[in-house]
Design an enzyme around this catalytic site. Structure first.
Site, PDB file in Angstrom:
ATOM      1  N   ILE A  58       6.740  -2.417   7.404  1.00  0.00           N
ATOM      2  CA  ILE A  58       6.663  -0.964   7.481  1.00  0.00           C
ATOM      3  C   ILE A  58       7.453  -0.374   6.322  1.00  0.00           C
ATOM      4  CG2 ILE A  58       7.091   1.073   8.895  1.00  0.00           C
ATOM      5  CD1 ILE A  58       4.977  -0.935  10.015  1.00  0.00           C
ATOM      6  N   LYS A  59       6.789   0.435   5.508  1.00  0.00           N
ATOM      7  CA  LYS A  59       7.443   1.032   4.344  1.00  0.00           C
ATOM      8  C   LYS A  59       8.146   2.325   4.739  1.00  0.00           C
ATOM      9  CE  LYS A  59       5.698   0.869   0.128  1.00  0.00           C
ATOM     10  NZ  LYS A  59       4.754   1.004  -1.011  1.00  0.00           N
ATOM     11  N   VAL A  60       9.407   2.413   4.349  1.00  0.00           N
ATOM     12  CA  VAL A  60      10.242   3.581   4.635  1.00  0.00           C
ATOM     13  C   VAL A  60      10.928   3.996   3.340  1.00  0.00           C
ATOM     14  CG1 VAL A  60      12.271   4.412   5.897  1.00  0.00           C
ATOM     15  CG2 VAL A  60      10.646   2.865   7.023  1.00  0.00           C
ATOM     16  N   ILE A 116       2.559  -1.197   5.101  1.00  0.00           N
ATOM     17  CA  ILE A 116       1.935   0.083   5.405  1.00  0.00           C
ATOM     18  C   ILE A 116       3.046   1.122   5.522  1.00  0.00           C
ATOM     19  CG2 ILE A 116       1.905  -0.388   7.906  1.00  0.00           C
ATOM     20  CD1 ILE A 116      -0.713   1.270   8.018  1.00  0.00           C
ATOM     21  N   THR A 166       0.861  -1.183   0.000  1.00  0.00           N
ATOM     22  CA  THR A 166       0.000   0.000   0.000  1.00  0.00           C
ATOM     23  C   THR A 166       0.900   1.236   0.000  1.00  0.00           C
ATOM     24  OG1 THR A 166      -0.106   0.284   2.412  1.00  0.00           O
ATOM     25  CG2 THR A 166      -1.702  -1.238   1.403  1.00  0.00           C
TER      26      THR A 166
END
Length: 361
Positions: A136-138, A105, A44
């Site tokens: 976790i998207k970074v 996310i 996402t």
């Protein structure tokens, strides 16, 4: 089970869907994509949620959040969507020993230049979702690199996004390795930590092709994105064969797989399956818009590894590009800056639509 997509999986590519919504979750659509189209994960981003939260299915959810700030409403609703998707992918997660069944996310894009803010929100989102298979998207900005290390050191599985250059990808791998080393020193079970490095594809052709038109070199168009992505995979092979990696692997560390993102074709003159069928190799992820996935299901030709036999050609092409006058470092920096900016615009749109829904309720 669709044969083309099954063949892609058998060739070593994990198919992830680049989309998520409450409607997909509640209608059974997501579950059917797993069963019928070999989907093994979901990504996402702010643009996806900005579109999704405009839908009617979110109105009662937003109404139930009355009294919370807009930021809290967004975090609560999107983290719930991701948690529910994680549940749907639980069997894939278990059967793949944690490799797939992942749902991502993203931290707020406005934190892209804020290391501490990214770490703090990354830990918060990890806690809010509360599922082992969340990622976790970074973004892979310079400040994001330290955040990747620290989140990994805390046992968080990170999806590193917005990678455009192999130089930055090299730094991303270093950040992951350092995070794993810190995690081991802290007594964290690194076998539970997984990561992907999301290399953006189609936007490279869009930018490079415009420059080639201006330089009068149309014969070089529509080749840069594949060459760049293939070189990224070559770097992956190189870095994950080093003594440093072998030491980490011996202590239980898991591969950070390269992920091909932005694989929907933007130029209608190109085959609509180009950035899937021409990027096939083992230990790879390809996250696709549903339209691209269905195009591959319908007429994609999967013919085995289409990356490693083409690495020398990719090196040669990038030299031709440089000789033609294309400053590829400038291309990738511009694309990173634009990528962050576009996600901030989508986030602002998301904030605006949720605020309007709260007032309307």
């Amino acid at each position: 089970m669709n044969k083309n997509l099954s063949d892609l999986t058998q060739a070593g590519v994990s198919i992830w869907l680049d989309d998520l919504s409450r409607e997909r979750i509640e209608s059974g659509n997501l579950a059917s994509l797993i069963a019928e189209h070999s989907v093994r994960g979901v990504t996402t981003n702010p643009t996806i949620f900005a579109a999704a939260l405009k839908g009617a299915s979110y109105r009662p959810l937003i109404a139930a959040q009355r009294g919370n700030s807009v930021a809290e409403v967004i975090k609560n609703i999107t983290s719930k969507d991701v948690a529910d998707a994680c549940e749907i992918f639980a069997s894939v997660y278990e059967s793949s020993n944690g490799v797939d069944g992942r749902v991502s996310i993203e931290v707020e894009p406005g934190l892209a230049m804020d290391t501490e803010g990214t770490i703090s929100q990354g830990l918060e989102l990890h806690r809010l979702v509360g599922k082992e298979n969340v990622m976790i998207k970074v973004p892979a900005t310079i400040p994001g690199l330290e955040a990747i290390t620290e989140l990994t050191a805390h046992g968080v599985s990170v999806n590193v996004t917005l990678i455009f250059s192999t130089d930055r990808y090299n730094e991303v791998i270093d950040a992951y390795f350092t995070g794993l080393e810190k995690a081991i020193a802290n007594g964290v079970d690194v076998s539970k930590i997984h990561s992907v490095a999301s290399f953006f594809v189609s936007r490279v052709d869009t930018e490079v092709d415009a420059r080639l038109d201006a330089l009068g070199r149309p014969e070089l168009k529509s080749k840069a994105a594949l060459a760049n992505a293939r070189l990224a995979y070559g770097l992956f092979q190189e870095r994950f064969a080093t003594a440093r990696w072998k030491s980490l692997e011996a202590q239980g560390a898991r591969l950070q797989r390269p992920l091909m993102a932005s694989t929907g074709v933007k130029d209608p003159a190109l085959p609509d399956t180009l950035y899937v069928t021409e990027l096939v190799a083992k230990d790879l992820v390809n996250t696709m818009p549903e339209k691209t996935m269905m195009a591959v299901a319908d007429h994609g030709v999967i013919s085995g590894d289409t990356i490693t036999p083409s690495l020398e050609d990719a090196i040669s092409f990038m030299q031709q590009l440089s000789d033609a006058g294309v400053d590829f470092d400038d291309v990738t920096q511009k694309l990173e800056d634009e990528g962050v900016s576009k996600f901030i615009t989508s986030w602002d749109e998301l904030v605006g639509s949720v605020a309007a829904a709260i007032e309307g309720n």
